[in-house]
Design a protein around this motif. Structure first.
Motif, PDB file in Angstrom:
ATOM      1  N   PRO A  46     -10.232 -38.541  -9.294  1.00  0.00           N
ATOM      2  CA  PRO A  46     -11.158 -37.556  -8.711  1.00  0.00           C
ATOM      3  C   PRO A  46     -12.626 -37.926  -8.983  1.00  0.00           C
ATOM      4  O   PRO A  46     -12.974 -38.403 -10.071  1.00  0.00           O
ATOM      5  CB  PRO A  46     -10.766 -36.250  -9.411  1.00  0.00           C
ATOM      6  CG  PRO A  46      -9.320 -36.432  -9.742  1.00  0.00           C
ATOM      7  CD  PRO A  46      -9.167 -37.898 -10.078  1.00  0.00           C
ATOM      8  N   THR A  47     -13.480 -37.644  -7.983  1.00  0.00           N
ATOM      9  CA  THR A  47     -14.888 -38.067  -8.022  1.00  0.00           C
ATOM     10  C   THR A  47     -15.630 -37.540  -9.250  1.00  0.00           C
ATOM     11  O   THR A  47     -16.395 -38.282  -9.882  1.00  0.00           O
ATOM     12  CB  THR A  47     -15.592 -37.586  -6.737  1.00  0.00           C
ATOM     13  OG1 THR A  47     -14.809 -38.056  -5.640  1.00  0.00           O
ATOM     14  CG2 THR A  47     -16.999 -38.136  -6.614  1.00  0.00           C
ATOM     15  N   HIS A  48     -15.396 -36.260  -9.601  1.00  0.00           N
ATOM     16  CA  HIS A  48     -16.178 -35.713 -10.720  1.00  0.00           C
ATOM     17  C   HIS A  48     -15.856 -36.432 -12.037  1.00  0.00           C
ATOM     18  O   HIS A  48     -16.706 -36.508 -12.921  1.00  0.00           O
ATOM     19  CB  HIS A  48     -15.957 -34.195 -10.852  1.00  0.00           C
ATOM     20  CG  HIS A  48     -14.599 -33.799 -11.328  1.00  0.00           C
ATOM     21  ND1 HIS A  48     -13.496 -33.733 -10.508  1.00  0.00           N
ATOM     22  CD2 HIS A  48     -14.156 -33.472 -12.570  1.00  0.00           C
ATOM     23  CE1 HIS A  48     -12.446 -33.349 -11.210  1.00  0.00           C
ATOM     24  NE2 HIS A  48     -12.811 -33.192 -12.455  1.00  0.00           N
ATOM     25  N   ILE A  49     -14.660 -37.008 -12.124  1.00  0.00           N
ATOM     26  CA  ILE A  49     -14.301 -37.747 -13.343  1.00  0.00           C
ATOM     27  C   ILE A  49     -15.037 -39.099 -13.353  1.00  0.00           C
ATOM     28  O   ILE A  49     -15.591 -39.526 -14.370  1.00  0.00           O
ATOM     29  CB  ILE A  49     -12.763 -37.941 -13.417  1.00  0.00           C
ATOM     30  CG1 ILE A  49     -12.067 -36.570 -13.484  1.00  0.00           C
ATOM     31  CG2 ILE A  49     -12.384 -38.821 -14.601  1.00  0.00           C
ATOM     32  CD1 ILE A  49     -10.543 -36.624 -13.480  1.00  0.00           C
ATOM     33  N   LYS A  50     -15.064 -39.746 -12.181  1.00  0.00           N
ATOM     34  CA  LYS A  50     -15.776 -41.037 -12.101  1.00  0.00           C
ATOM     35  C   LYS A  50     -17.268 -40.836 -12.394  1.00  0.00           C
ATOM     36  O   LYS A  50     -17.892 -41.623 -13.107  1.00  0.00           O
ATOM     37  CB  LYS A  50     -15.590 -41.643 -10.699  1.00  0.00           C
ATOM     38  CG  LYS A  50     -14.177 -42.146 -10.464  1.00  0.00           C
ATOM     39  CD  LYS A  50     -14.103 -43.085  -9.308  1.00  0.00           C
ATOM     40  CE  LYS A  50     -13.874 -42.367  -8.013  1.00  0.00           C
ATOM     41  NZ  LYS A  50     -13.540 -43.235  -6.894  1.00  0.00           N
ATOM     42  N   GLU A  51     -17.814 -39.739 -11.842  1.00  0.00           N
ATOM     43  CA  GLU A  51     -19.249 -39.489 -12.059  1.00  0.00           C
ATOM     44  C   GLU A  51     -19.546 -39.230 -13.535  1.00  0.00           C
ATOM     45  O   GLU A  51     -20.580 -39.671 -14.045  1.00  0.00           O
ATOM     46  CB  GLU A  51     -19.711 -38.313 -11.194  1.00  0.00           C
ATOM     47  CG  GLU A  51     -19.965 -38.773  -9.762  1.00  0.00           C
ATOM     48  CD  GLU A  51     -20.143 -37.634  -8.779  1.00  0.00           C
ATOM     49  OE1 GLU A  51     -20.005 -36.462  -9.190  1.00  0.00           O
ATOM     50  OE2 GLU A  51     -20.391 -37.934  -7.594  1.00  0.00           O
ATOM     51  N   ALA A  52     -18.632 -38.565 -14.209  1.00  0.00           N
ATOM     52  CA  ALA A  52     -18.833 -38.297 -15.648  1.00  0.00           C
ATOM     53  C   ALA A  52     -18.870 -39.612 -16.428  1.00  0.00           C
ATOM     54  O   ALA A  52     -19.656 -39.770 -17.363  1.00  0.00           O
ATOM     55  CB  ALA A  52     -17.726 -37.393 -16.167  1.00  0.00           C
ATOM     56  N   ALA A  53     -18.038 -40.568 -16.030  1.00  0.00           N
ATOM     57  CA  ALA A  53     -18.018 -41.872 -16.722  1.00  0.00           C
ATOM     58  C   ALA A  53     -19.332 -42.619 -16.474  1.00  0.00           C
ATOM     59  O   ALA A  53     -19.897 -43.218 -17.400  1.00  0.00           O
ATOM     60  CB  ALA A  53     -16.834 -42.698 -16.238  1.00  0.00           C
ATOM     61  N   ILE A  54     -19.808 -42.553 -15.240  1.00  0.00           N
ATOM     62  CA  ILE A  54     -21.069 -43.254 -14.908  1.00  0.00           C
ATOM     63  C   ILE A  54     -22.224 -42.630 -15.691  1.00  0.00           C
ATOM     64  O   ILE A  54     -23.052 -43.328 -16.286  1.00  0.00           O
ATOM     65  CB  ILE A  54     -21.316 -43.195 -13.380  1.00  0.00           C
ATOM     66  CG1 ILE A  54     -20.239 -44.009 -12.652  1.00  0.00           C
ATOM     67  CG2 ILE A  54     -22.720 -43.709 -13.026  1.00  0.00           C
ATOM     68  CD1 ILE A  54     -20.122 -43.731 -11.170  1.00  0.00           C
ATOM     69  N   ARG A  55     -22.217 -41.300 -15.725  1.00  0.00           N
ATOM     70  CA  ARG A  55     -23.253 -40.590 -16.490  1.00  0.00           C
ATOM     71  C   ARG A  55     -23.186 -40.999 -17.966  1.00  0.00           C
ATOM     72  O   ARG A  55     -24.201 -41.275 -18.596  1.00  0.00           O
ATOM     73  CB  ARG A  55     -23.018 -39.081 -16.367  1.00  0.00           C
ATOM     74  CG  ARG A  55     -24.246 -38.345 -15.902  1.00  0.00           C
ATOM     75  CD  ARG A  55     -24.123 -36.833 -15.818  1.00  0.00           C
ATOM     76  NE  ARG A  55     -22.862 -36.221 -16.115  1.00  0.00           N
ATOM     77  CZ  ARG A  55     -21.973 -35.826 -15.187  1.00  0.00           C
ATOM     78  NH1 ARG A  55     -22.215 -36.042 -13.905  1.00  0.00           N
ATOM     79  NH2 ARG A  55     -20.842 -35.237 -15.546  1.00  0.00           N
ATOM     80  N   ALA A  56     -21.984 -41.077 -18.477  1.00  0.00           N
ATOM     81  CA  ALA A  56     -21.803 -41.430 -19.896  1.00  0.00           C
ATOM     82  C   ALA A  56     -22.324 -42.840 -20.170  1.00  0.00           C
ATOM     83  O   ALA A  56     -22.944 -43.095 -21.204  1.00  0.00           O
ATOM     84  CB  ALA A  56     -20.332 -41.308 -20.274  1.00  0.00           C
ATOM     85  N   LEU A  57     -22.106 -43.746 -19.232  1.00  0.00           N
ATOM     86  CA  LEU A  57     -22.625 -45.110 -19.397  1.00  0.00           C
ATOM     87  C   LEU A  57     -24.149 -45.085 -19.483  1.00  0.00           C
ATOM     88  O   LEU A  57     -24.747 -45.728 -20.350  1.00  0.00           O
ATOM     89  CB  LEU A  57     -22.185 -45.991 -18.213  1.00  0.00           C
ATOM     90  CG  LEU A  57     -20.762 -46.532 -18.265  1.00  0.00           C
ATOM     91  CD1 LEU A  57     -20.376 -47.149 -16.924  1.00  0.00           C
ATOM     92  CD2 LEU A  57     -20.614 -47.567 -19.375  1.00  0.00           C
ATOM     93  N   HIS A  58     -24.772 -44.309 -18.584  1.00  0.00           N
ATOM     94  CA  HIS A  58     -26.236 -44.212 -18.603  1.00  0.00           C
ATOM     95  C   HIS A  58     -26.738 -43.496 -19.849  1.00  0.00           C
ATOM     96  O   HIS A  58     -27.835 -43.767 -20.327  1.00  0.00           O
ATOM     97  CB  HIS A  58     -26.738 -43.489 -17.338  1.00  0.00           C
ATOM     98  CG  HIS A  58     -26.612 -44.336 -16.103  1.00  0.00           C
ATOM     99  ND1 HIS A  58     -27.181 -45.587 -15.992  1.00  0.00           N
ATOM    100  CD2 HIS A  58     -25.965 -44.129 -14.925  1.00  0.00           C
ATOM    101  CE1 HIS A  58     -26.894 -46.112 -14.813  1.00  0.00           C
ATOM    102  NE2 HIS A  58     -26.140 -45.249 -14.140  1.00  0.00           N
TER     103      HIS A  58
END
Ligand code: PLP
Length: 390
Positions: A46-58
């Motif tokens: 799900p998109t919101h999970i992928k976005e959370a990972a990207i945010r966490a990387l940043h």
């Protein structure tokens, strides 16, 4: 000549990955292959999970984290498991791992050794038997019979107990059969475990994918939280197989051992992946619910289709995303049938014996695949079997 440690000879494998490699090799030669071998959702994370990972990387979640997991994920898992299983789990009882598989590895390393017996279902996830052998313990298989809806044979279980029984492995809903262990049987197993002080590894990775009744964890029976290592993870329910995120829940005396094995192997689970896990648990559950509803729909299609093929029969799986049809009417071993289906019909599936000796007479099809592919496979399978018996 180089020699390796003896224990390596006792280590098994997971055939799904081998069949996948063979199927890919055939595809590289231009063959069209229908993939029903590997046990992973065909849905995207799900998109919101992928976005959370990207945010966490940043946000800098790129460093080592605590061995047992980030505090925010351990809190989220403790809350989720407490709610879904009806037990009180504290964050200290949660150990996060790269995928759920290491929990099997770590539990066997921590609990069993030469001279110990480990009871486990057969057919079942092949890593159980592989790891029991690897640690030098004695595997004691309990056949899962179609006539008993692929649940545990309780009489056989009781007859298999001995003073050396150290651990019982349960998997409900089960891979590869889709069977579930009824609450009454779990209750009896719990009584046995408590009276004899036997640990239980309860593999509940498919608990979010049970189509009949409400999932029950053995950890919820009196005295069982002290004896249970509950295994679950994000791979299946949140379509996150490639992220590698799972966990074990156990009382501190056992959780400490799981952590010690983590620090000696992986150090910790990827920090940004864990933040994706937090988003999975606290975020909207609709994508997971939609996926499970779709698997339920496909289950009907594949089971109905398999039963419509002459001489083939398939029990209705009650959980997970596997159909386990009976091919005993054909004069062909399961391994030979699976191999011929791949070579001659372009259908990649698994022999029941990839899950243990009691899987003979069955094939496993993962229906985490599109309806179109399922219907296409059913047609090809019917044609192949018709030619086989002609
Ligand atoms: N347990 C069972 C019964 C499974 O089928 C699987 C994966 O197929 C696992 C554990 C491992 O899950 P993970 O991919 O999270 O390591």
């Amino acid at each position: 000549m180089v020699t390796y440690a003896r224990r390596m000879e006792r280590l098994g494998t997971e055939t799904a990955f081998e069949v996948l490699a063979r199927a890919k090799a055939l595809e590289a030669q231009g063959r069209e292959i229908l993939h029903f071998e590997i046990g992973e959702p065909d849905f995207d994370t799900p998109t919101h999970i992928k976005e959370a990972a990207i945010r966490a990387l940043h946000d800098g979640y790129t460093h080592y984290g605590p061995t047992a997991g980030l505090p925010e994920l351990r809190v989220a898992i403790a809350e989720a498991v407490s709610k879904s299983r009806g037990i009180a789990v504290t964050p200290e009882e949660v150990v996060v791992t790269p995928g759920a598989k290491p929990i099997i590895f770590f539990t066997l390393l921590a609990c069993a050794q030469a001279g110990d017996e480990v009871i486990y279902p057969n057919p079942s996830f092949p890593i159980y038997e592989s790891m029991i052998n690897f640690v030098g313990a004695t595997p004691v298989p309990i056949p899962l019979l179609e006539s008993a809806a692929f649940s545990f044979d309780m009489e056989r279980l009781e007859a298999s107990l001995s003073p050396r029984t150290k651990l019982i492995i349960l998997n409900s809903p089960g891979n590869p059969t889709g069977g579930i262990i009824p609450a009454a049987d779990l209750h009896r197993i719990a009584e046995i475990a408590v009276s004899r002080g036997i640990m239980v590894l309860s593999d509940e990775i498919y608990s979010g994918m049970q189509y009949e009744g409400t999932p029950v964890s053995i950890a919820a029976f009196p005295g069982m939280q002290d004896l249970t290592i509950l295994l679950d993870g994000f791979s299946k329910l949140y379509a996150m197989t490639g992220w590698r995120l799972g966990y074990g829940v156990a009382r501190p005396h056992m959780a400490d051992h799981l952590s010690k094995l983590m620090v000696n192997s992986a150090s910790c689970t990827a920090s940004f992946v864990q933040m994706a896990g937090v988003a999975a648990l606290y975020g909207p559950q609709e994508p997971a619910q939609r996926m499970v509803a779709e698997f339920r729909r496909r289950r009907e299609i594949i089971v109905q289709g398999l039963n419509a093929i002459a001489d083939l029969s398939c029990a209705m799986p009650q959980g997970a995303f596997y159909a386990f049809p009976n091919i005993r009417a054909f004069e062909c071993s399961s391994a030979e049938m699976a191999s011929r289906l791949l070579q001659e019909a372009g259908i990649a599936c698994l022999s029941g014996t990839a899950f243990g000796e009691y899987g003979e007479g069955y094939l496993r099809f993962s229906y985490a695949n599109s309806e179109g592919n399922i219907r296409n496979m059913l047609e090809k399978l019917a044609n192949f079997l018709q030619k086989l018996t002609a």
